[in-house]
Design a protein around this motif. Sequence first.
Motif, PDB file in Angstrom:
ATOM      1  N   ARG A 133     -27.378  22.353   5.032  1.00  7.77           N
ATOM      2  CA  ARG A 133     -28.828  22.321   5.234  1.00  7.77           C
ATOM      3  C   ARG A 133     -29.221  23.350   6.285  1.00  7.77           C
ATOM      4  NH1 ARG A 133     -26.845  18.009   2.132  1.00  7.77           N
ATOM      5  NH2 ARG A 133     -28.584  16.791   1.297  1.00  7.77           N
ATOM      6  N   PRO A 134     -30.395  23.952   6.120  1.00  6.45           N
ATOM      7  CA  PRO A 134     -30.806  25.006   7.064  1.00  6.45           C
ATOM      8  C   PRO A 134     -31.248  24.428   8.399  1.00  6.45           C
ATOM      9  CG  PRO A 134     -32.544  24.563   5.472  1.00  6.45           C
ATOM     10  CD  PRO A 134     -31.366  23.754   5.036  1.00  6.45           C
ATOM     11  N   PRO A 135     -31.089  25.183   9.487  1.00  3.90           N
ATOM     12  CA  PRO A 135     -31.614  24.756  10.783  1.00  3.90           C
ATOM     13  C   PRO A 135     -33.131  24.932  10.808  1.00  3.90           C
ATOM     14  CG  PRO A 135     -30.706  26.947  10.950  1.00  3.90           C
ATOM     15  CD  PRO A 135     -30.405  26.480   9.551  1.00  3.90           C
ATOM     16  N   VAL A 136     -33.745  24.465  11.887  1.00  5.00           N
ATOM     17  CA  VAL A 136     -35.197  24.580  11.993  1.00  5.00           C
ATOM     18  C   VAL A 136     -35.548  25.438  13.204  1.00  5.00           C
ATOM     19  CG1 VAL A 136     -35.639  22.365  10.891  1.00  5.00           C
ATOM     20  CG2 VAL A 136     -35.376  22.474  13.367  1.00  5.00           C
ATOM     21  N   PRO A 137     -36.706  26.106  13.159  1.00  4.07           N
ATOM     22  CA  PRO A 137     -37.159  26.879  14.329  1.00  4.07           C
ATOM     23  C   PRO A 137     -37.562  25.935  15.467  1.00  4.07           C
ATOM     24  CG  PRO A 137     -38.281  27.535  12.297  1.00  4.07           C
ATOM     25  CD  PRO A 137     -37.590  26.264  12.000  1.00  4.07           C
ATOM     26  N   ALA A 138     -37.813  26.511  16.619  1.00  5.82           N
ATOM     27  CA  ALA A 138     -38.300  25.732  17.755  1.00  5.82           C
ATOM     28  C   ALA A 138     -39.710  25.214  17.459  1.00  5.82           C
ATOM     29  CB  ALA A 138     -38.308  26.594  19.013  1.00  5.82           C
ATOM     30  N   PHE A 139     -40.041  24.090  18.059  1.00  8.32           N
ATOM     31  CA  PHE A 139     -41.367  23.510  17.869  1.00  8.32           C
ATOM     32  C   PHE A 139     -42.384  24.279  18.701  1.00  8.32           C
ATOM     33  CE2 PHE A 139     -44.391  19.932  19.142  1.00  8.32           C
ATOM     34  CZ  PHE A 139     -45.206  20.129  18.042  1.00  8.32           C
ATOM     35  N   ALA A 140     -43.459  24.718  18.049  1.00  8.10           N
ATOM     36  CA  ALA A 140     -44.528  25.459  18.731  1.00  8.10           C
ATOM     37  C   ALA A 140     -45.460  24.461  19.421  1.00  8.10           C
ATOM     38  CB  ALA A 140     -45.280  26.324  17.725  1.00  8.10           C
ATOM     39  N   ALA A 141     -44.966  23.835  20.469  1.00 11.48           N
ATOM     40  CA  ALA A 141     -45.667  22.703  21.070  1.00 11.48           C
ATOM     41  C   ALA A 141     -47.049  23.079  21.607  1.00 11.48           C
ATOM     42  CB  ALA A 141     -44.811  22.092  22.182  1.00 11.48           C
ATOM     43  N   ARG A 142     -47.109  24.171  22.376  1.00  6.22           N
ATOM     44  CA  ARG A 142     -48.378  24.480  23.045  1.00  6.22           C
ATOM     45  C   ARG A 142     -49.512  24.765  22.067  1.00  6.22           C
ATOM     46  NH1 ARG A 142     -48.298  28.583  28.003  1.00  6.22           N
ATOM     47  NH2 ARG A 142     -47.080  26.802  28.774  1.00  6.22           N
ATOM     48  N   VAL A 145     -48.098  16.918  10.938  1.00  9.63           N
ATOM     49  CA  VAL A 145     -48.174  17.895   9.845  1.00  9.63           C
ATOM     50  C   VAL A 145     -47.477  19.193  10.257  1.00  9.63           C
ATOM     51  CG1 VAL A 145     -49.730  19.309   8.447  1.00  9.63           C
ATOM     52  CG2 VAL A 145     -50.254  16.905   8.826  1.00  9.63           C
ATOM     53  N   ALA A 146     -47.704  19.620  11.495  1.00  7.52           N
ATOM     54  CA  ALA A 146     -47.026  20.832  11.986  1.00  7.52           C
ATOM     55  C   ALA A 146     -45.513  20.625  12.070  1.00  7.52           C
ATOM     56  CB  ALA A 146     -47.585  21.219  13.351  1.00  7.52           C
ATOM     57  N   LEU A 147     -45.091  19.437  12.463  1.00  7.84           N
ATOM     58  CA  LEU A 147     -43.653  19.146  12.526  1.00  7.84           C
ATOM     59  C   LEU A 147     -43.018  19.169  11.136  1.00  7.84           C
ATOM     60  CD1 LEU A 147     -43.611  16.290  15.202  1.00  7.84           C
ATOM     61  CD2 LEU A 147     -42.649  18.586  15.443  1.00  7.84           C
ATOM     62  N   ILE A 148     -43.760  18.727  10.129  1.00 10.41           N
ATOM     63  CA  ILE A 148     -43.251  18.797   8.762  1.00 10.41           C
ATOM     64  C   ILE A 148     -43.085  20.259   8.336  1.00 10.41           C
ATOM     65  CG2 ILE A 148     -43.765  18.259   6.342  1.00 10.41           C
ATOM     66  CD1 ILE A 148     -45.177  15.735   7.322  1.00 10.41           C
ATOM     67  N   ALA A 149     -44.082  21.082   8.679  1.00 14.19           N
ATOM     68  CA  ALA A 149     -43.961  22.515   8.374  1.00 14.19           C
ATOM     69  C   ALA A 149     -42.723  23.096   9.051  1.00 14.19           C
ATOM     70  CB  ALA A 149     -45.223  23.247   8.831  1.00 14.19           C
ATOM     71  N   ARG A 150     -42.447  22.674  10.263  1.00 18.78           N
ATOM     72  CA  ARG A 150     -41.247  23.133  10.979  1.00 18.78           C
ATOM     73  C   ARG A 150     -39.986  22.753  10.222  1.00 18.78           C
ATOM     74  NH1 ARG A 150     -38.273  20.107  15.007  1.00 18.78           N
ATOM     75  NH2 ARG A 150     -36.956  21.500  16.279  1.00 18.78           N
ATOM     76  N   SER A 187     -40.853  26.712   8.891  1.00 18.33           N
ATOM     77  CA  SER A 187     -41.969  27.489   9.426  1.00 18.33           C
ATOM     78  C   SER A 187     -41.744  27.788  10.909  1.00 18.33           C
ATOM     79  CB  SER A 187     -43.289  26.731   9.256  1.00 18.33           C
ATOM     80  OG  SER A 187     -43.662  26.676   7.897  1.00 18.33           O
ATOM     81  N   ASP A 188     -42.012  29.018  11.292  1.00 16.20           N
ATOM     82  CA  ASP A 188     -41.891  29.397  12.694  1.00 16.20           C
ATOM     83  C   ASP A 188     -43.178  29.037  13.429  1.00 16.20           C
ATOM     84  OD1 ASP A 188     -43.714  31.273  11.851  1.00 16.20           O
ATOM     85  OD2 ASP A 188     -42.356  32.991  12.057  1.00 16.20           O
TER      86      ASP A 188
END
Length: 486
Positions: A3-12, A92-97, A101-102
């Motif tokens: 399975r692919p890794p995920v990018p960092a969460f764009a929290a701000r 929703v943004a976490l699902i995109a991550r 998604s970057d």
Amino acid sequence: MTRPPVPAFAARPVVSVAVIVGLVLTALSGRYGYHRDELYFMAAGRHLAWGYIDQPPLTPLLARLSTTVFGDTVMGLRVLSTISCVITVIVVALIAREFGSDRRGQLLAAVCAAVSGFVVGVGHLVSTATYDLLAWMLIGLFAVKLLRTGDGRWWLALGLTAGIALENKYLVVLPIAALLISLLAVGPRDVLRSWWLPAGIAVAGLVALPNVIWQFQHDWPQLTVAGGISEDDGTENRIMFIPLQLLQLSPFLVPIWIAGFRRLWRMPWARSVALAYPLLCVVVLAVGGKSYYALPLLLVLVAAGCEPALGWIDRHRTAAFVGFVLTALTSALFTLPVLPASAVDFVIPVNKEQGEQIGWPTLTTAVAAAWERIPPEQRSTATIFAGNYGEAGALLRYGPSHGLPPAYSGHMSFADWGIPPDTNTGPVLLVEMERTPSFEDHFRDCSQVGTIDNIVSNDEDGTVIVQCAGTAEPWSTLWPKLRRYY
């Protein structure tokens, strides 16, 4: 399977978008007034139980909690709803991550959720759909994590979230069933061969058990309610299903969720997520359910489509900016209280829930005027009977300031919260959306004494107040005949 890794969460940037949504909802939450369902939830919150005729206990409990902590006002009631909407945007943004998604793709997903008419519409009000949406999105997030990592322990998070969601609304079984069928059909089936799956099911069942027991003890009234709603609205729901799927999120987001579906279909580990949406649509159409039942999975497709959409946005920045601004403005116009109350008729044909927040003090004032015309010596044995839970909830909320006694109703759980004593042999004030001879036959010598004239054409505009000399038989005998499940 790797399975692919995920990018960092764009929290701000993601949290910033969510906070802006929260600030907008808070600024507008006090306009207009209570929705009829909110009045009902507040009444239910005064009678806390493990279940109600038409719903599990979570939303009334949260309504009680919100008004206790933040104040017994419209704004106070809606604080937890606003917080739920803010979290939904972040999820929703976490699902995109999870779909790779970057930073920019996650921000786009948050913006798409923030400008969606459905998201901000249910975030503005307190409703079962408000907390259902958050639960469905969390289930979507945990399901995608499960598929991406292959770690069966995510079944526990799924089970816990599903169990809590079942204490809010039983609809959560639909997306889970659609996902399981999709997994069997297109895989990856390895996640089903895990002891964590029955553990997750056990957790869900344990959390949901108190309401299931309550429903069993009361002969499953929620099934009666659901059957009546489907019978009344099923045909209309089926006709409007596809148009509303396109409109309720936003027409501007259609290309994004189509791109998301195509993208997931090409990803073997996520193909079942893509298939779950059309399967869910088939089920909702078959049972005549409301179109919004399928919208949370559509948001998952939006999250998946943000990464491929970035290329088009980069090439057409002006058009994309205009599109998002127009989407935000139209969503606000049709789902939030931005217009003067007198102008709400403009949006009611598209979103009738706007009108349901207007006119309840007016109704109560009219009932109070009719009550004052009853001779004082007869009022101790007189009764106010409301035809639906919105009317009953409004009289419960606003009636005391007019000196009105508690109103009764046979609608939904109001039928269980109080029966007029048989000593109430005096006049009866009926509040009816329209005069119904078969209903008034239960009373004696009825005549219309008032009409509700709202400033908007909502369901209660034209509601009549009818005064009867009394009941045709004692209240205890009559009460089962006045119970309404829908």
